[in-house]
Design a protein around this motif. Structure first.
Motif, mmCIF file in Angstrom:
data_model
loop_
_atom_site.group_PDB
_atom_site.id
_atom_site.type_symbol
_atom_site.label_atom_id
_atom_site.label_comp_id
_atom_site.label_asym_id
_atom_site.label_seq_id
_atom_site.Cartn_x
_atom_site.Cartn_y
_atom_site.Cartn_z
ATOM 1 N N ARG A 68 -3.152 12.471 9.952
ATOM 2 C CA ARG A 68 -4.455 11.896 9.569
ATOM 3 C C ARG A 68 -4.700 12.041 8.073
ATOM 4 N NH1 ARG A 68 -7.155 15.219 13.113
ATOM 5 N NH2 ARG A 68 -6.163 14.767 15.063
ATOM 6 N N GLN A 69 -4.282 13.156 7.499
ATOM 7 C CA GLN A 69 -4.483 13.386 6.071
ATOM 8 C C GLN A 69 -3.597 12.458 5.229
ATOM 9 O OE1 GLN A 69 -4.353 17.473 4.814
ATOM 10 N NE2 GLN A 69 -3.692 16.919 2.771
ATOM 11 N N ASP A 70 -2.390 12.171 5.702
ATOM 12 C CA ASP A 70 -1.456 11.332 4.954
ATOM 13 C C ASP A 70 -1.771 9.851 5.069
ATOM 14 O OD1 ASP A 70 -0.141 13.591 4.192
ATOM 15 O OD2 ASP A 70 1.496 13.379 5.644
ATOM 16 N N ARG A 71 -2.521 9.461 6.096
ATOM 17 C CA ARG A 71 -2.857 8.050 6.313
ATOM 18 C C ARG A 71 -3.770 7.562 5.186
ATOM 19 N NH1 ARG A 71 -5.268 8.038 11.568
ATOM 20 N NH2 ARG A 71 -3.193 8.574 12.233
ATOM 21 N N PRO A 72 -3.508 6.370 4.650
ATOM 22 C CA PRO A 72 -4.392 5.862 3.592
ATOM 23 C C PRO A 72 -5.802 5.641 4.115
ATOM 24 C CG PRO A 72 -2.792 4.190 4.247
ATOM 25 C CD PRO A 72 -2.435 5.451 4.969
ATOM 26 N N ALA A 73 -6.784 5.885 3.254
ATOM 27 C CA ALA A 73 -8.181 5.773 3.658
ATOM 28 C C ALA A 73 -8.593 4.319 3.865
ATOM 29 C CB ALA A 73 -9.070 6.424 2.606
ATOM 30 N N PHE A 74 -8.003 3.414 3.123
ATOM 31 C CA PHE A 74 -8.402 2.014 3.198
ATOM 32 C C PHE A 74 -7.156 1.147 3.224
ATOM 33 C CE2 PHE A 74 -10.930 -1.660 2.687
ATOM 34 C CZ PHE A 74 -10.238 -2.516 1.842
ATOM 35 N N ALA A 75 -7.111 0.254 4.180
ATOM 36 C CA ALA A 75 -5.997 -0.687 4.256
ATOM 37 C C ALA A 75 -6.547 -2.101 4.162
ATOM 38 C CB ALA A 75 -5.232 -0.505 5.569
ATOM 39 N N SER A 76 -6.009 -2.850 3.247
ATOM 40 C CA SER A 76 -6.466 -4.213 3.036
ATOM 41 C C SER A 76 -5.953 -5.120 4.144
ATOM 42 C CB SER A 76 -5.972 -4.719 1.687
ATOM 43 O OG SER A 76 -6.307 -6.074 1.515
ATOM 44 N N ALA A 77 -6.757 -6.100 4.522
ATOM 45 C CA ALA A 77 -6.356 -7.052 5.545
ATOM 46 C C ALA A 77 -5.528 -8.184 4.952
ATOM 47 C CB ALA A 77 -7.585 -7.620 6.248
ATOM 48 N N TYR A 78 -5.410 -8.216 3.634
ATOM 49 C CA TYR A 78 -4.671 -9.279 2.964
ATOM 50 C C TYR A 78 -3.278 -8.819 2.606
ATOM 51 C CZ TYR A 78 -9.144 -11.594 2.481
ATOM 52 O OH TYR A 78 -10.339 -12.176 2.747
ATOM 53 N N ASN A 79 -2.334 -9.735 2.765
ATOM 54 C CA ASN A 79 -0.964 -9.474 2.358
ATOM 55 C C ASN A 79 -0.854 -9.839 0.885
ATOM 56 O OD1 ASN A 79 1.722 -9.312 1.937
ATOM 57 N ND2 ASN A 79 2.331 -10.831 3.455
ATOM 58 N N ARG A 80 -1.028 -8.881 0.021
ATOM 59 C CA ARG A 80 -1.060 -9.167 -1.413
ATOM 60 C C ARG A 80 0.325 -9.373 -2.008
ATOM 61 N NH1 ARG A 80 -6.132 -9.190 -2.654
ATOM 62 N NH2 ARG A 80 -7.578 -7.724 -1.742
ATOM 63 N N ARG A 81 1.352 -8.988 -1.306
ATOM 64 C CA ARG A 81 2.708 -9.170 -1.843
ATOM 65 C C ARG A 81 3.375 -10.432 -1.318
ATOM 66 N NH1 ARG A 81 5.559 -3.473 -2.804
ATOM 67 N NH2 ARG A 81 3.813 -2.550 -3.886
ATOM 68 N N GLY A 82 2.854 -10.976 -0.262
ATOM 69 C CA GLY A 82 3.469 -12.158 0.313
ATOM 70 C C GLY A 82 2.990 -13.433 -0.348
ATOM 71 N N SER A 83 3.467 -14.533 0.152
ATOM 72 C CA SER A 83 3.048 -15.816 -0.381
ATOM 73 C C SER A 83 1.645 -16.146 0.114
ATOM 74 C CB SER A 83 4.026 -16.907 0.059
ATOM 75 O OG SER A 83 3.936 -17.080 1.458
ATOM 76 N N LYS A 84 1.033 -17.129 -0.500
ATOM 77 C CA LYS A 84 -0.308 -17.538 -0.067
ATOM 78 C C LYS A 84 -0.267 -18.119 1.338
ATOM 79 C CE LYS A 84 -2.309 -18.080 -4.515
ATOM 80 N NZ LYS A 84 -3.663 -17.891 -4.851
ATOM 81 N N ASP A 85 0.839 -18.737 1.714
ATOM 82 C CA ASP A 85 0.948 -19.287 3.070
ATOM 83 C C ASP A 85 0.824 -18.178 4.107
ATOM 84 O OD1 ASP A 85 1.288 -21.809 2.085
ATOM 85 O OD2 ASP A 85 3.490 -21.752 2.197
#
Length: 87
Positions: A66-83
């Motif tokens: 639980r401590q190692d888990r990131p506090a916030f995870a984005s719902a967007y794939n920022r590394r992928g293509s826009k498609d």
């Protein structure tokens, strides 16, 4: 192929040295010592296998996860293509 006055394999030697330095630094940051027999967060007993595998452990596996888990995870794939974001 090395350039200039550098011997063959000089670039790979530099990469190997950088990796070795990073591993040494990471190992120096690991906790050491006897650790705890009970989790500092929830109070449950830390199994002997964890204490042997991770000297200096002060949290049980669940609390550490639980401590190692990131506090916030984005719902967007920022590394992928826009498609991939439109799906």
């Amino acid at each position: 192929m090395a350039s200039g006055w550098a011997p063959d394999g000089a670039v790979q030697d530099q990469i190997d040295d950088s990796v070795s330095d990073a591993v040494r630094l990471a190992r120096s940051r690991l906790p050491t010592g006897p650790g705890e027999t009970h989790c500092q967060h929830c109070g449950q007993e830390i199994p002997e296998a964890r204490r042997v595998a991770m000297p200096g452990a002060v949290l049980c596996v669940d609390c550490q996860s639980r401590q190692d888990r990131p506090a916030f995870a984005s719902a967007y794939n920022r590394r992928g293509s826009k498609d991939s974001q439109l799906r």
